[in-house]
Design a protein around this motif. Structure first.
Motif, PDB file in Angstrom:
ATOM      1  N   SER A 133     -10.627  21.912  22.839  1.00 55.94           N
ATOM      2  CA  SER A 133     -11.210  23.336  23.691  1.00 55.94           C
ATOM      3  C   SER A 133      -9.993  23.962  24.880  1.00 55.94           C
ATOM      4  O   SER A 133     -10.505  24.418  25.794  1.00 55.94           O
TER       5      SER A 133
ATOM      6  N   GLY B  98     -13.511  29.422  25.491  1.00 54.56           N
ATOM      7  CA  GLY B  98     -14.662  28.690  24.170  1.00 54.56           C
ATOM      8  C   GLY B  98     -14.813  27.705  23.809  1.00 54.56           C
ATOM      9  O   GLY B  98     -14.334  27.039  24.793  1.00 54.56           O
TER      10      GLY B  98
ATOM     11  N   PHE C  42     -14.375  26.720  18.140  1.00 53.60           N
ATOM     12  CA  PHE C  42     -14.073  27.759  17.024  1.00 53.60           C
ATOM     13  C   PHE C  42     -14.175  27.518  15.702  1.00 53.60           C
ATOM     14  O   PHE C  42     -13.795  26.642  14.706  1.00 53.60           O
TER      15      PHE C  42
ATOM     16  N   LYS D  34     -14.214  32.243  18.596  1.00 54.38           N
ATOM     17  CA  LYS D  34     -16.042  32.035  19.114  1.00 54.38           C
ATOM     18  C   LYS D  34     -17.074  31.776  18.383  1.00 54.38           C
ATOM     19  O   LYS D  34     -17.186  33.106  18.182  1.00 54.38           O
TER      20      LYS D  34
ATOM     21  N   ASP E 292     -19.351  30.776  19.962  1.00 54.48           N
ATOM     22  CA  ASP E 292     -20.646  30.276  20.922  1.00 54.48           C
ATOM     23  C   ASP E 292     -21.625  30.060  20.625  1.00 54.48           C
ATOM     24  O   ASP E 292     -22.793  29.568  20.266  1.00 54.48           O
TER      25      ASP E 292
ATOM     26  N   HIS F  50     -14.552  22.856  15.494  1.00 50.95           N
ATOM     27  CA  HIS F  50     -13.830  23.205  14.971  1.00 50.95           C
ATOM     28  C   HIS F  50     -13.241  23.624  13.893  1.00 50.95           C
ATOM     29  O   HIS F  50     -14.362  22.315  12.944  1.00 50.95           O
TER      30      HIS F  50
END
Length: 378
Positions: free
Chosen positions: A234, A239, A242, A256, A258, A275
């Motif tokens: 990342s 962030g 994802f 994103k 998060d 991811h």
């Protein structure tokens, strides 16, 4: 043109060149690009300074007549179908002091070579142009671009001077491409170190799971690949975690998540990120011509994440999410016990009203106070 603010920005002109080579090899080898396509990137490093020279070579289709005409035209639409904006080469001029191009293409049954220098100038950006017909085979097509030293306008200062950082940004930038099935073989030489992609990403992906053809009524079948990665995955993104939406082998949007997960990092050493890559005919059919945006509202992306991806993500990350939830419960319980006069009420009820990753005492106290005010007699 805006100057680079960080290492990822400074490497963008190189990324543009590599992206061009990826497209060129895909054009030549089609479904066999993973075994037939080859790209070599060589960065000549001096100590821990920015590279003195960068060479990008590929065995793609080369700069044939159409591609060359597009190269010499600003804001061309030649790459619209590939997600390019046609201005990446302008970044080259802003970044590098010298640029030379050599190409071999196969046109009308003839192998043709072109070579020229690409210079920063108000006019005549193409200099020392030469064109020759060299044979009737189609085995040696491709492009080699030699970039001279970086300009002292922000690029030289921001470009990584250590091989480890070069590889880190390279991996992060092309991660969605590398985990697909249409990435050529890319060898990156940086000083005296070498990495091979997409093989190299196996060193940063610690766990991977692919769920094929997830049935959905609105979006048709979708395929989701879930990955637990080193946090370097990342490094080029704003962030940590994802979901990447892919259309026709290109990353169109990176969502994103998060705040949904409530995690900065996770794992035993707090050095892992999440991811996911999502593909499907629905995405291919609903991307704009430039392959830079989907033709549906952004709210659809949010719904796909919530309705399609989240159940699988929560199952994939059940360990760190359970740990986070338990930490939150401990904080909620401690606050409710410390402030009984506020009448926080049931711990489970209050925790259900909090974002999954909220551990801030003031935020938890505030939510409890709001709940108390909303239920107090008037």
């Amino acid at each position: 043109m805006p100057k680079p603010a960080n290492a990822a920005d400074a490497m963008q002109p190189l990324f543009e060149a590599v992206s061009n080579s990826i497209h060129s090899t895909q054009d030549r080898f089609k479904d066999k690009v993973a075994t037939g396509g080859k790209i070599i990137v060589t960065l000549t490093m001096e100590g821990r300074q920015a590279p003195e020279r960068i060479i990008v070579e590929d065995n793609g289709v080369g700069l044939d007549g159409k591609n060359y005409d597009a190269f010499t035209t600003t804001d061309t639409d030649n790459k619209i179908a590939r997600g390019g904006k046609g201005v990446g080469r302008l970044l080259w001029l802003d970044c590098f002091e010298e640029i030379s191009v050599k190409s071999t293409s196969f046109e009308h049954g003839i192998e043709k070579q072109r070579s020229f220098r690409f210079v920063l100038s108000q006019s005549d950006q193409i200099q020392d142009y030469e064109e020759n017909e060299v044979g009737a085979t189609q085995t040696n097509t491709g492009v080699m671009i030699v970039f001279g030293a970086l300009r002292d306008n922000g690029y030289r200062a921001k470009f990584p001077g250590r091989a480890a950082y070069v590889f880190q940004h390279f991996t992060s930038h092309f991660l969605p491409t590398f985990i697909g099935k249409r990435s050529p073989l890319i060898t990156v030489h940086c000083g005296d170190e070498t990495r091979h992609y997409p093989e190299e990403i196996n060193s940063i992906i610690h766990r991977r799971e692919t769920i094929d053809n997830i049935p959905t009524e609105e979006y048709g079948p979708l395929t989701l690949t879930l990955m637990e990665c080193d946090k370097v995955a990342s490094s080029d993104l704003n962030g940590s975690h994802f979901v990447h939406f892919i259309a026709h082998d290109r990353t169109v949007h990176s969502q994103k998540i998060d705040s949904k997960l409530g995690l900065k990092y996770f794992g035993a050493n707090e050095d892992r990120v999440f991811h996911a890559v999502l593909t499907g005919k629905f995405l291919d059919d609903n991307v704009n011509q430039e392959r830079t945006k989907f033709q549906f509202e952004d709210a659809v992306l949010e719904r796909i994440v919530n309705d399609v991806c989240t159940p699988h993500i929560e199952k994939f990350l059940v360990g760190p999410l359970q740990t986070l939830r338990q930490d939150q419960r401990t904080r909620v319980k401690a606050i409710t016990e410390s402030y009984p006069s506020v009448a926080f009420g049931d711990v489970d009820e209050l925790q259900d009203k909090l974002p999954s990753g909220e551990l801030n005492d003031d935020a938890i106290f505030g939510q409890g106070a709001v709940r108390h005010m909303g239920t107090a007699p008037v």
